[in-house]
Design a protein around this motif. Structure first.
Motif, short mmCIF file in Angstrom:
data_model
loop_
_atom_site.label_atom_id
_atom_site.label_comp_id
_atom_site.label_asym_id
_atom_site.label_seq_id
_atom_site.Cartn_x
_atom_site.Cartn_y
_atom_site.Cartn_z
N ARG A 275 0.44 -0.85 -0.20
CA ARG A 275 -0.05 -0.69 0.31
C ARG A 275 0.90 1.08 -0.17
N PRO A 276 2.10 1.50 1.15
CA PRO A 276 2.98 2.88 1.42
C PRO A 276 3.34 3.39 -0.39
N LEU A 277 3.79 2.14 -0.71
CA LEU A 277 4.44 2.64 -2.35
C LEU A 277 2.80 3.19 -3.45
N LEU A 278 1.32 3.20 -3.18
CA LEU A 278 0.95 3.71 -3.80
C LEU A 278 0.89 5.50 -3.26
N ARG A 279 1.03 5.12 -2.74
CA ARG A 279 1.72 7.41 -1.81
C ARG A 279 -0.66 7.50 -1.51
N LEU A 280 -1.71 7.11 -1.48
CA LEU A 280 -2.47 7.44 -1.46
C LEU A 280 -3.19 6.79 0.33
N GLY A 281 -3.84 7.93 1.10
CA GLY A 281 -4.27 7.31 2.11
C GLY A 281 -5.05 6.98 2.50
N GLU A 282 -5.35 6.24 3.48
CA GLU A 282 -6.27 5.01 3.91
C GLU A 282 -8.03 5.00 2.73
N ALA A 283 -8.84 6.65 3.25
CA ALA A 283 -9.68 6.61 2.62
C ALA A 283 -9.59 6.79 0.98
N GLU A 284 -8.62 7.15 0.75
CA GLU A 284 -8.66 7.10 -0.90
C GLU A 284 -8.39 5.46 -1.59
N LEU A 285 -7.86 5.33 -0.33
CA LEU A 285 -7.54 3.79 -1.78
C LEU A 285 -8.82 3.36 -1.33
N ARG A 286 -9.90 3.56 -0.40
CA ARG A 286 -11.15 3.01 -0.26
C ARG A 286 -11.90 3.25 -1.96
N ARG A 287 -11.28 4.34 -2.09
CA ARG A 287 -12.04 5.07 -3.16
C ARG A 287 -12.04 4.49 -4.94
N ILE A 288 -11.08 3.75 -4.69
CA ILE A 288 -10.11 3.56 -5.65
C ILE A 288 -10.71 1.88 -5.59
N THR A 289 -11.03 0.89 -5.01
CA THR A 289 -11.28 -0.37 -5.60
C THR A 289 -12.45 -0.46 -6.41
N ALA A 290 -12.66 -1.10 -7.06
CA ALA A 290 -13.29 -2.14 -7.18
C ALA A 290 -14.16 -1.19 -8.45
N LYS A 291 -12.78 -0.07 -9.46
CA LYS A 291 -13.56 0.36 -9.77
C LYS A 291 -12.49 0.20 -11.22
N VAL A 292 -13.60 0.13 -12.60
CA VAL A 292 -12.45 0.28 -13.78
C VAL A 292 -11.69 0.78 -13.70
N VAL A 293 -10.31 0.87 -14.10
CA VAL A 293 -9.00 1.60 -14.89
C VAL A 293 -9.31 1.11 -16.54
N ASP A 294 -9.77 2.11 -17.35
CA ASP A 294 -10.09 1.56 -19.21
C ASP A 294 -8.84 3.01 -19.87
N ASP A 295 -9.20 2.68 -21.08
CA ASP A 295 -8.49 3.33 -21.59
C ASP A 295 -9.10 4.87 -22.25
N THR A 296 -10.10 4.53 -21.46
CA THR A 296 -10.55 5.90 -21.75
C THR A 296 -9.67 7.26 -22.37
N PRO A 297 -10.98 7.98 -24.09
CA PRO A 297 -9.73 9.03 -24.17
C PRO A 297 -9.63 10.13 -23.05
N ASP A 298 -8.67 11.00 -23.68
CA ASP A 298 -8.30 12.46 -22.82
C ASP A 298 -8.83 11.95 -20.90
N ARG B 9 10.13 -1.39 -10.28
CA ARG B 9 9.73 -0.07 -9.31
C ARG B 9 9.21 0.83 -10.38
N ALA B 10 9.77 0.63 -12.03
CA ALA B 10 8.73 1.36 -12.46
C ALA B 10 6.85 0.88 -12.73
N VAL B 11 6.87 -0.36 -12.89
CA VAL B 11 5.60 -1.08 -12.55
C VAL B 11 4.71 0.16 -11.77
N ALA B 12 5.76 0.10 -10.18
CA ALA B 12 4.69 0.26 -8.88
C ALA B 12 4.93 2.03 -8.87
N ASP B 13 5.90 2.72 -10.00
CA ASP B 13 5.49 3.96 -10.29
C ASP B 13 4.08 4.22 -11.05
N LEU B 14 3.92 3.10 -12.36
CA LEU B 14 3.33 3.43 -13.28
C LEU B 14 1.74 2.90 -12.58
#
Length: 313
Positions: A120-143, A173-178
């Motif tokens: 978790r620490p490598l994503l540099r997000l707080g607990e509340a922010e981490l809970r906001r990103i779970t089970a939400k699709v990340v896709d190649d939406t333009p822009d 480490r590059a993958v973790a940064d992405l």
């Protein structure tokens, strides 16, 4: 039904304590998982038949793993349930889910995926922010940044397999940064900005997740509203409210799905050598008499009569 023990052990070693549930014959189920350890990052290459991967509250307490999963779907589809949300993945899309809380990954067909596990620490997000990103699709939406970052992530993960071991740490480490960049972008989406999902949307996602759990655990006679409420972290009252708003009850839905599973099995010529009592027990009916009564009430004929009416061949 549980998948073969070898598959269960392999997935639990990689992901922490999980249960693999399959509706097909466990003896015919096929799956493989290859795990690569890269210092800060672990990469699992997953290829399976249809199955559900379930991590319960009990599992999270047992092993205490706290890393984040990033699932990159390569072939087939997947449904990921966590925090009352549902994400449907197609090839090329990605989703985050957290090992520290219960989740379910429903794989309805043969599929391939890479699952990246990062502290978790490598994503540099707080607990509340981490809970906001779970089970939400990340896709190649333009822009959106993901349109550029996802192809880079996929390319780097593919390269990890090909490069010399000495170069893998840098790529990891590059993958973790992405992943951190993708997570940060996802956490600042419209919902995080204040548009939040409606109560109706949240309830629908929770109900879908509960129904998926019911389908995965139909064979367990002890499946009950209490078990479901505990697994999904909600009250019994709220659980009953969700089903009442659909014009049914929790017990009624479980019974309906069990009857449908039994009916489908009785209709298959390949199941002719299995007794009706065995079919009933396989789908969670503890009493053959109760099953026969419920079947007749639902379909107007007894299980034996239904089987006799089945088209030959």
């Amino acid at each position: 039904m549980r998948a073969p023990a070898c598959g269960q052990r392999s997935f639990s070693r990689a992901y922490g304590d999980v249960e693999l549930v399959t509706r097909s014959d466990p003896a015919s189920w096929r799956g493989s998982l290859r795990l690569l350890h890269l210092g800060v990052l672990q990469v699992a290459s997953e290829e399976t038949d249809a199955v559900e991967v379930v991590r319960t509250m009990r599992d999270t307490a047992a092993d205490g793993r706290m890393h984040l999963f990033a699932r990159l779907q390569l072939e087939g589809t997947a449904l990921v349930f966590q925090d009352g949300r549902r994400a449907r993945l197609r090839p090329g899309s990605l989703v985050f889910y957290d090992a520290g809380r219960p989740f379910s990954v429903v794989l309805p067909e043969a599929q391939r995926a890479r699952v990246l596990m990062v502290p978790r620490p490598l994503l540099r997000l707080g607990e509340a922010e981490l809970r906001r990103i779970t089970a939400k699709v990340v896709d190649d939406t333009p822009d959106r940044p993901a349109a550029l970052l996802l192809p880079l992530l996929d390319g780097l993960v593919r390269e990890i397999d090909a490069v010399a071991p000495a170069a893998r740490e840098g790529l990891a480490r590059a993958v973790a940064d992405l992943l951190a960049a993708l997570a940060a972008d996802r956490s600042t989406g419209t919902e995080a900005a204040g548009a939040g999902p409606s109560a109706a949307t949240g309830q629908a996602a929770m109900l879908d997740r509960i129904k998926a759990t019911i389908d995965a655990r139909l064979a367990e006679p002890e499946l009950s509203p209490g078990v479901l409420a505990a697994e999904h972290g909600i009250s019994l009252r709220y659980l009953h409210k969700l089903f009442q708003e659909q014009g049914t009850t929790v017990g009624g839905w479980i019974r309906r799905r069990r009857l449908e599973a039994c009916r489908a099995e009785l209709a298959r010529p390949s199941g002719a050598d299995r007794t009706i009592a065995a079919v009933a027990a396989r789908w969670g009916f503890a009493s053959p008499t109760h099953f026969s009564h419920a079947f007749r009430k639902a379909y107007g004929v007894s299980p034996a009569q239904f089987r006799e009416q089945r088209p030959s061949g």
